[in-house]
Design a protein around this motif. Structure first.
Motif, PDB file in Angstrom:
ATOM      1  N   THR A  19       5.335   5.778 -25.667  1.00 37.54           N
ATOM      2  CA  THR A  19       5.153   4.810 -24.586  1.00 37.54           C
ATOM      3  C   THR A  19       4.191   3.719 -25.041  1.00 37.54           C
ATOM      4  OG1 THR A  19       3.266   6.004 -23.669  1.00 37.54           O
ATOM      5  CG2 THR A  19       5.450   6.635 -22.877  1.00 37.54           C
ATOM      6  N   LYS A  20       3.941   2.753 -24.182  1.00 38.71           N
ATOM      7  CA  LYS A  20       2.902   1.774 -24.471  1.00 38.71           C
ATOM      8  C   LYS A  20       1.542   2.469 -24.356  1.00 38.71           C
ATOM      9  CE  LYS A  20       5.585  -2.189 -22.853  1.00 38.71           C
ATOM     10  NZ  LYS A  20       5.682  -3.317 -21.899  1.00 38.71           N
ATOM     11  N   PRO A  21       0.604   2.156 -25.255  1.00 36.30           N
ATOM     12  CA  PRO A  21      -0.691   2.858 -25.249  1.00 36.30           C
ATOM     13  C   PRO A  21      -1.404   2.814 -23.907  1.00 36.30           C
ATOM     14  CG  PRO A  21      -0.463   1.522 -27.223  1.00 36.30           C
ATOM     15  CD  PRO A  21       0.696   1.168 -26.344  1.00 36.30           C
ATOM     16  N   GLN A  22      -1.305   1.684 -23.217  1.00 33.88           N
ATOM     17  CA  GLN A  22      -2.021   1.531 -21.950  1.00 33.88           C
ATOM     18  C   GLN A  22      -1.459   2.405 -20.838  1.00 33.88           C
ATOM     19  OE1 GLN A  22      -0.474  -0.851 -23.645  1.00 33.88           O
ATOM     20  NE2 GLN A  22       0.635  -2.309 -22.346  1.00 33.88           N
ATOM     21  N   MET A  23      -0.304   3.022 -21.085  1.00 32.64           N
ATOM     22  CA  MET A  23       0.310   3.888 -20.081  1.00 32.64           C
ATOM     23  C   MET A  23      -0.134   5.342 -20.196  1.00 32.64           C
ATOM     24  SD  MET A  23       4.238   2.435 -20.149  1.00 32.64           S
ATOM     25  CE  MET A  23       4.776   3.718 -19.003  1.00 32.64           C
ATOM     26  N   LEU A  24      -0.927   5.669 -21.218  1.00 36.11           N
ATOM     27  CA  LEU A  24      -1.283   7.067 -21.456  1.00 36.11           C
ATOM     28  C   LEU A  24      -1.957   7.707 -20.253  1.00 36.11           C
ATOM     29  CD1 LEU A  24      -1.511   9.556 -23.249  1.00 36.11           C
ATOM     30  CD2 LEU A  24      -3.608   8.581 -24.224  1.00 36.11           C
ATOM     31  N   ASP A  25      -2.941   7.035 -19.688  1.00 37.75           N
ATOM     32  CA  ASP A  25      -3.683   7.646 -18.583  1.00 37.75           C
ATOM     33  C   ASP A  25      -2.789   7.958 -17.388  1.00 37.75           C
ATOM     34  OD1 ASP A  25      -6.036   7.634 -19.986  1.00 37.75           O
ATOM     35  OD2 ASP A  25      -6.746   5.735 -19.150  1.00 37.75           O
ATOM     36  N   THR A  26      -1.926   7.014 -17.019  1.00 35.36           N
ATOM     37  CA  THR A  26      -1.087   7.240 -15.849  1.00 35.36           C
ATOM     38  C   THR A  26       0.065   8.205 -16.144  1.00 35.36           C
ATOM     39  OG1 THR A  26       0.192   5.250 -16.404  1.00 35.36           O
ATOM     40  CG2 THR A  26      -1.610   4.993 -14.842  1.00 35.36           C
ATOM     41  N   ALA A  27       0.532   8.217 -17.392  1.00 42.66           N
ATOM     42  CA  ALA A  27       1.664   9.084 -17.737  1.00 42.66           C
ATOM     43  C   ALA A  27       1.253  10.509 -18.072  1.00 42.66           C
ATOM     44  CB  ALA A  27       2.423   8.494 -18.929  1.00 42.66           C
ATOM     45  N   PRO A  59      -0.267  13.143 -16.652  1.00 46.50           N
ATOM     46  CA  PRO A  59       0.106  14.307 -15.832  1.00 46.50           C
ATOM     47  C   PRO A  59       1.576  14.690 -15.970  1.00 46.50           C
ATOM     48  CG  PRO A  59      -1.292  12.809 -14.573  1.00 46.50           C
ATOM     49  CD  PRO A  59      -0.930  12.097 -15.837  1.00 46.50           C
ATOM     50  N   ALA A  60       2.471  13.689 -16.029  1.00 48.45           N
ATOM     51  CA  ALA A  60       3.895  13.979 -16.187  1.00 48.45           C
ATOM     52  C   ALA A  60       4.196  14.510 -17.584  1.00 48.45           C
ATOM     53  CB  ALA A  60       4.716  12.720 -15.912  1.00 48.45           C
ATOM     54  N   VAL A  61       3.525  13.960 -18.585  1.00 44.73           N
ATOM     55  CA  VAL A  61       3.742  14.414 -19.967  1.00 44.73           C
ATOM     56  C   VAL A  61       3.309  15.860 -20.124  1.00 44.73           C
ATOM     57  CG1 VAL A  61       3.092  14.046 -22.388  1.00 44.73           C
ATOM     58  CG2 VAL A  61       3.528  12.077 -20.895  1.00 44.73           C
ATOM     59  N   GLN A  62       2.207  16.209 -19.482  1.00 43.32           N
ATOM     60  CA  GLN A  62       1.662  17.566 -19.571  1.00 43.32           C
ATOM     61  C   GLN A  62       2.717  18.630 -19.263  1.00 43.32           C
ATOM     62  OE1 GLN A  62      -1.315  18.341 -21.099  1.00 43.32           O
ATOM     63  NE2 GLN A  62      -2.495  18.882 -19.277  1.00 43.32           N
ATOM     64  N   ALA A  63       3.588  18.334 -18.318  1.00 39.94           N
ATOM     65  CA  ALA A  63       4.565  19.325 -17.871  1.00 39.94           C
ATOM     66  C   ALA A  63       5.546  19.713 -18.971  1.00 39.94           C
ATOM     67  CB  ALA A  63       5.327  18.789 -16.665  1.00 39.94           C
ATOM     68  N   PHE A  64       5.724  18.833 -19.958  1.00 42.79           N
ATOM     69  CA  PHE A  64       6.679  19.109 -21.036  1.00 42.79           C
ATOM     70  C   PHE A  64       6.021  19.818 -22.224  1.00 42.79           C
ATOM     71  CE2 PHE A  64       8.582  15.562 -18.742  1.00 42.79           C
ATOM     72  CZ  PHE A  64       9.913  15.953 -18.668  1.00 42.79           C
ATOM     73  N   ILE A  65       4.697  19.964 -22.192  1.00 43.22           N
ATOM     74  CA  ILE A  65       3.977  20.530 -23.329  1.00 43.22           C
ATOM     75  C   ILE A  65       3.689  22.004 -23.089  1.00 43.22           C
ATOM     76  CG2 ILE A  65       1.885  20.380 -24.736  1.00 43.22           C
ATOM     77  CD1 ILE A  65       1.713  17.435 -23.982  1.00 43.22           C
ATOM     78  N   HIS A  66       4.105  22.825 -24.037  1.00 46.36           N
ATOM     79  CA  HIS A  66       3.895  24.263 -23.990  1.00 46.36           C
ATOM     80  C   HIS A  66       2.992  24.677 -25.157  1.00 46.36           C
ATOM     81  CE1 HIS A  66       7.012  24.939 -20.864  1.00 46.36           C
ATOM     82  NE2 HIS A  66       7.478  23.809 -21.356  1.00 46.36           N
ATOM     83  N   PRO A  67       2.497  25.916 -25.172  1.00 51.96           N
ATOM     84  CA  PRO A  67       1.542  26.317 -26.221  1.00 51.96           C
ATOM     85  C   PRO A  67       2.016  26.067 -27.645  1.00 51.96           C
ATOM     86  CG  PRO A  67       1.581  27.953 -24.479  1.00 51.96           C
ATOM     87  CD  PRO A  67       2.668  26.972 -24.165  1.00 51.96           C
ATOM     88  N   LEU A  97      -5.981  11.808 -27.220  1.00 50.37           N
ATOM     89  CA  LEU A  97      -4.782  12.555 -26.841  1.00 50.37           C
ATOM     90  C   LEU A  97      -5.129  13.954 -26.370  1.00 50.37           C
ATOM     91  CD1 LEU A  97      -2.687  11.342 -29.871  1.00 50.37           C
ATOM     92  CD2 LEU A  97      -2.206  10.757 -27.486  1.00 50.37           C
ATOM     93  N   SER A  98      -6.027  14.604 -27.088  1.00 46.05           N
ATOM     94  CA  SER A  98      -6.424  15.961 -26.718  1.00 46.05           C
ATOM     95  C   SER A  98      -7.117  15.986 -25.360  1.00 46.05           C
ATOM     96  CB  SER A  98      -7.348  16.535 -27.799  1.00 46.05           C
ATOM     97  OG  SER A  98      -7.721  17.853 -27.488  1.00 46.05           O
ATOM     98  N   ALA A  99      -7.925  14.968 -25.093  1.00 39.03           N
ATOM     99  CA  ALA A  99      -8.648  14.923 -23.819  1.00 39.03           C
ATOM    100  C   ALA A  99      -7.713  14.704 -22.640  1.00 39.03           C
ATOM    101  CB  ALA A  99      -9.698  13.810 -23.868  1.00 39.03           C
ATOM    102  N   ARG A 100      -6.699  13.893 -22.823  1.00 40.25           N
ATOM    103  CA  ARG A 100      -5.790  13.559 -21.728  1.00 40.25           C
ATOM    104  C   ARG A 100      -4.611  14.520 -21.621  1.00 40.25           C
ATOM    105  NH1 ARG A 100      -8.546   9.532 -23.495  1.00 40.25           N
ATOM    106  NH2 ARG A 100      -9.133   7.745 -22.194  1.00 40.25           N
ATOM    107  N   LEU A 101      -4.330  15.220 -22.720  1.00 43.47           N
ATOM    108  CA  LEU A 101      -3.216  16.172 -22.736  1.00 43.47           C
ATOM    109  C   LEU A 101      -3.716  17.522 -23.251  1.00 43.47           C
ATOM    110  CD1 LEU A 101      -0.607  13.734 -24.351  1.00 43.47           C
ATOM    111  CD2 LEU A 101      -0.741  14.381 -21.924  1.00 43.47           C
ATOM    112  N   PRO A 102      -4.535  18.198 -22.465  1.00 41.35           N
ATOM    113  CA  PRO A 102      -5.163  19.439 -22.936  1.00 41.35           C
ATOM    114  C   PRO A 102      -4.180  20.558 -23.231  1.00 41.35           C
ATOM    115  CG  PRO A 102      -5.593  19.081 -20.593  1.00 41.35           C
ATOM    116  CD  PRO A 102      -4.997  17.823 -21.117  1.00 41.35           C
ATOM    117  N   ASN A 103      -2.963  20.488 -22.716  1.00 36.91           N
ATOM    118  CA  ASN A 103      -1.972  21.511 -23.040  1.00 36.91           C
ATOM    119  C   ASN A 103      -1.567  21.469 -24.512  1.00 36.91           C
ATOM    120  OD1 ASN A 103      -1.987  22.208 -20.376  1.00 36.91           O
ATOM    121  ND2 ASN A 103       0.094  21.515 -19.915  1.00 36.91           N
ATOM    122  N   ALA A 104      -1.765  20.318 -25.148  1.00 34.04           N
ATOM    123  CA  ALA A 104      -1.337  20.144 -26.535  1.00 34.04           C
ATOM    124  C   ALA A 104      -2.383  20.718 -27.494  1.00 34.04           C
ATOM    125  CB  ALA A 104      -1.111  18.667 -26.838  1.00 34.04           C
ATOM    126  N   THR A 105      -1.970  21.676 -28.290  1.00 35.21           N
ATOM    127  CA  THR A 105      -2.879  22.269 -29.282  1.00 35.21           C
ATOM    128  C   THR A 105      -2.540  21.833 -30.699  1.00 35.21           C
ATOM    129  OG1 THR A 105      -1.475  24.230 -29.422  1.00 35.21           O
ATOM    130  CG2 THR A 105      -3.285  24.289 -27.841  1.00 35.21           C
TER     131      THR A 105
END
Length: 273
Positions: free
Chosen positions: A74-82, A84-92, A108-116
């Protein structure tokens, strides 16, 4: 390690770069049914391609298998708003590959904590014709198998260089990320110089463009270093030598390019800071 093709891949953001990667993945043999596309405003071309190939377009996370690989384009500036929706697709066990300019592994790690397992990549515009140059920096949680998979996916659009130090990404941005614009400007300058030398503008532009296209293809196909190729077209005392005496002078191309890359690197640091 030989990479295996992912059985479930989610692409979030199918713009120019995302679309270029998608075409590369299809060419390398990833099953279209394994690919899900998330883009709230897909282009007509992407929507038609998804329908033609049988790729899912904008499914919910519940409708698809857990993503083996998720590519964030996506566009970098969309990371914060996107996020929560992205999180749903990330599994361990999901590998996250981000091509968001200026967004660090820490961001990325801070905004998408599901991603390891996160890889930060910086492709450039020629990826759209499968001749890109991509630098990638892996996070600590990336396994050797995941890195091999990322190498194959990114390699489908050109050459890949791996960086063990994410801090080098700003320098990559200044050299290969912004670099295509430098080459395009070279064509503009060469054409303008041709006009001043007496050529009609349209002839000068066609010759300048064809010259850079041909030189680039020769560089691509030849195993010789660029310095050797330069010497091979430079006869002692000839016209090329006369021109290179100007371009290679103390105030010539090298210091100019050094200043240009330094300015781009400095700006990249400001944007990612």
């Amino acid at each position: 390690m030989t990479a295996s093709l992912p059985q479930s891949l989610v692409l979030i953001g199918a713009g120019k770069m995302g679309g270029a990667m998608l075409e590369g993945w299809l060419r390398m043999g990833i099953a279209p049914a394994a690919i899900s596309l998330i883009d709230p405003k897909p282009s007509d071309e992407i929507a038609e391609l998804a329908a033609e190939k049988g790729m899912r377009l904008n499914p919910s996370a519940r409708e698809i298998a857990p993503a083996e690989v998720l590519v964030l384009a996506t566009k970098p500036q969309m990371l914060d708003t996107a996020a929560p929706a992205v999180q749903a697709f990330i599994h361990p066990k999901t590998l996250l590959i981000s091509i968001l300019a200026g967004k660090t592994l820490g961001d990325l790690s801070a905004r998408l904590p599901n991603a390891t397992a996160i890889i930060r990549a910086m492709p450039n515009l020629p990826a759209s014709v499968q001749r890109g140059a991509t630098a990638a920096a892996p996070g600590k949680g990336v396994s050797a198998a995941q890195r091999a998979t990322a190498d194959a996916l990114l390699g489908s659009i050109g050459k890949v260089e791996w960086l063990e130090d994410e801090g080098l990404i700003d320098a990559v941005t200044a050299v290969s990320g912004s670099g295509p614009a430098y080459v395009f400007h070279l064509v503009e300058c060469l054409a303008a110089a041709g006009v001043e030398a007496g050529l009609p503008a349209d002839v000068a532009e066609r010759l300048a463009r064809a010259t850079v296209e041909g030189a680039g293809e020769l560089l691509f196909q030849s195993p010789l270093p660029p310095g050797t190729l330069r010497q091979n077209v430079t006869s002692p005392g000839g016209t090329t030598a006369a021109a290179l005496a100007v371009l290679m002078a103390e105030d010539g191309m090298k210091p100019l390019m050094r200043r240009a890359v330094a300015a781009a690197k400095r700006r990249a640091g400001e944007l990612s800071g």
